[in-house]
Each structure stands twice: as structure tokens, then as C-alpha cells.
Design an enzyme around this catalytic site. Sequence first.
Site, mmCIF file in Angstrom:
data_model
loop_
_atom_site.group_PDB
_atom_site.id
_atom_site.type_symbol
_atom_site.label_atom_id
_atom_site.label_comp_id
_atom_site.label_asym_id
_atom_site.label_seq_id
_atom_site.Cartn_x
_atom_site.Cartn_y
_atom_site.Cartn_z
ATOM 1 N N TYR A 31 -9.151 3.798 15.109
ATOM 2 C CA TYR A 31 -9.748 4.029 13.789
ATOM 3 C C TYR A 31 -8.636 3.924 12.728
ATOM 4 C CZ TYR A 31 -13.956 4.966 11.208
ATOM 5 O OH TYR A 31 -15.062 4.814 10.396
ATOM 6 N N HIS A 36 -1.460 3.947 9.689
ATOM 7 C CA HIS A 36 -1.147 3.155 10.879
ATOM 8 C C HIS A 36 -0.571 1.796 10.499
ATOM 9 C CE1 HIS A 36 -4.593 5.694 12.502
ATOM 10 N NE2 HIS A 36 -3.595 6.013 13.305
ATOM 11 N N VAL A 176 1.552 8.685 4.620
ATOM 12 C CA VAL A 176 0.831 7.846 3.661
ATOM 13 C C VAL A 176 -0.366 8.644 3.156
ATOM 14 C CG1 VAL A 176 -0.434 5.691 3.315
ATOM 15 C CG2 VAL A 176 1.599 5.732 4.781
ATOM 16 N N SER A 185 -5.907 10.280 7.508
ATOM 17 C CA SER A 185 -6.172 10.705 8.883
ATOM 18 C C SER A 185 -7.475 10.067 9.330
ATOM 19 C CB SER A 185 -6.294 12.232 8.963
ATOM 20 O OG SER A 185 -6.832 12.634 10.213
#
Length: 279
Positions: A31, A36, A176, A185
Site C-alpha cells: 500500500y 515508500h 515524509v 502511513s
Amino acid sequence: MKIAKTITELKTCLAEIGKDKTIGFVPTMGYLHDGHLSLINEARSQNDVTVVSIFVNPTQFAPGEDLDAYPRDFDRDSRLAEAAGTDLLFFPDPIEIYPAGASTFVAVEGAITRKLCGQSRPTHFKGVTTVVNILFNLILPTRAYLGQKDAQQVAVIKKMVRDLHLPVQIIVCPIVRDVDGLALSSRNVFLNLEERRQALILSQSLTAAKALYRAGEGRVKSLKDQIVSHISTMPLAIIDYVDILDFETLADIETITAPALAAVAVRFGSTRLIDNIIL
């Protein structure tokens, strides 16, 4: 981008890469969001090859936690990973990582895993270090890229790497945040509009504590009390923990004399969020 779903496929892809290439590895539970992607970008900038794993690791979830509800969308994730420049995406089923009858775990003992998230999730980090060790053994990365948002996880993995003499360099990348300050998240998707609005108090309380620290307040209790006071202004906020610890060791401190980690975990509805800042 190549996709490997089995260990055999992974090893074939890695063999094709060759042993003379540096590998940057980004372990994720999928996700994917901009946090990421920032790790992938950093890995690409420092290595010949970038490998990303997507694996929702069952051993780091206790009974009753959100394993089944954890957001999953492989098609979306694979598009984002490829667009970010990933060379190899590893997407195994649990049976690949934990073969039938598997009963071996890698656990970092001591206060470093008992504090913060370890208080309410006592088996969590044993699952994290076990799966990360397995992934390191399979991929043999030159460098692995982790986000500062999971500060305790970073500290635990760094200790595991040191203790076991694993030949991988751990690169820690900044948190971030969304434009309003909320730390990105995968679990943010579970927040309704009001929960998300109130969740902004996490970054706001940490920023206020940092301002107080810069103004000369170095006593941990005073700084923690201010963070708790700020978070408690939001009626939906249920505090799991607020703590300030030594940044490197996560040891208890009474006064800040070296870099310290101010970390919080708070529930909004059914969603548990974490955030931190360095003092």
C-alpha cells in the site's frame, strides 16, 4: 521491472543481476505512498539495482490486530514501484517466507524492544526482526532503506545488524509528511475525516515540544507533559504512549544532553498512529 513471487524466481532474477552490482533494498508491507517512494528514490540514487519487497508479515501481528484489515492493492503498488524505478519487486506468499513447520525466530532482547511499541505489542519486534533477517538473507543487499517514522523499528534492526554482523548498511531516511503535517502511513486510509483532522495534533504536539526544547527546556518530564497536554485537547485521541529517550540506544533519560527521540503512539478510532521528532 521484474516481479518475483517465489524464492526460486527471486534467486533467478538476482543471479541475472550479477554479483558485481550493488543492491539497494526497500522492505515494505505494501500500500505504497510517497514515503515508500522516497526510499526507492534514495536506493536508486546510491545503487546499481533497486529491489523492493511487498509482504504483509503475519508474525509481527498479534491476535486481534489488523493483519486481515491491513490495506492491500498489489496492482496499484506494482505500478507505483515500477514508475519509481524499481528493478525487481519481490511479492511472496507467507508460505514462501515461512515454510510449513517453521519455528525459528530472530529476537533482539532487552529494553530496546520492550519500550514504546513493545509495551502494547510485545511480540511485534520478534516478527519484524525475523522477517527482515530472512529478506536480508535472500536478497543480500548492499544497503537497506528504512524510514525514520518507524524509529524504534529502525533502532531494533540496526542493533540486529550489528549483533549478527550482517553485511548490509542501514540507511535511514527522513519522515515524509502530507502538506498538513500528518506523517504518511498506509494506515491513514482508515481514518475518517474527523479522525484525520484530529490526528494532526501528533505532529503539532511534537513540533511544540521541539520549540520548547530550543527555548531551553531540557527536562524530559516537562517536555512529555506538554506533549500529553497537547494531544489530550483532541477528544478522539487515546494515547498509547508518549516518551522521550536517547536517540541511539532508546535508553531512559531525565535531561536531554545528546540527541533524543520524542515518540508518540495514539489511537483515533480503530487506527493506531505513530510519529516522532528528534530533539
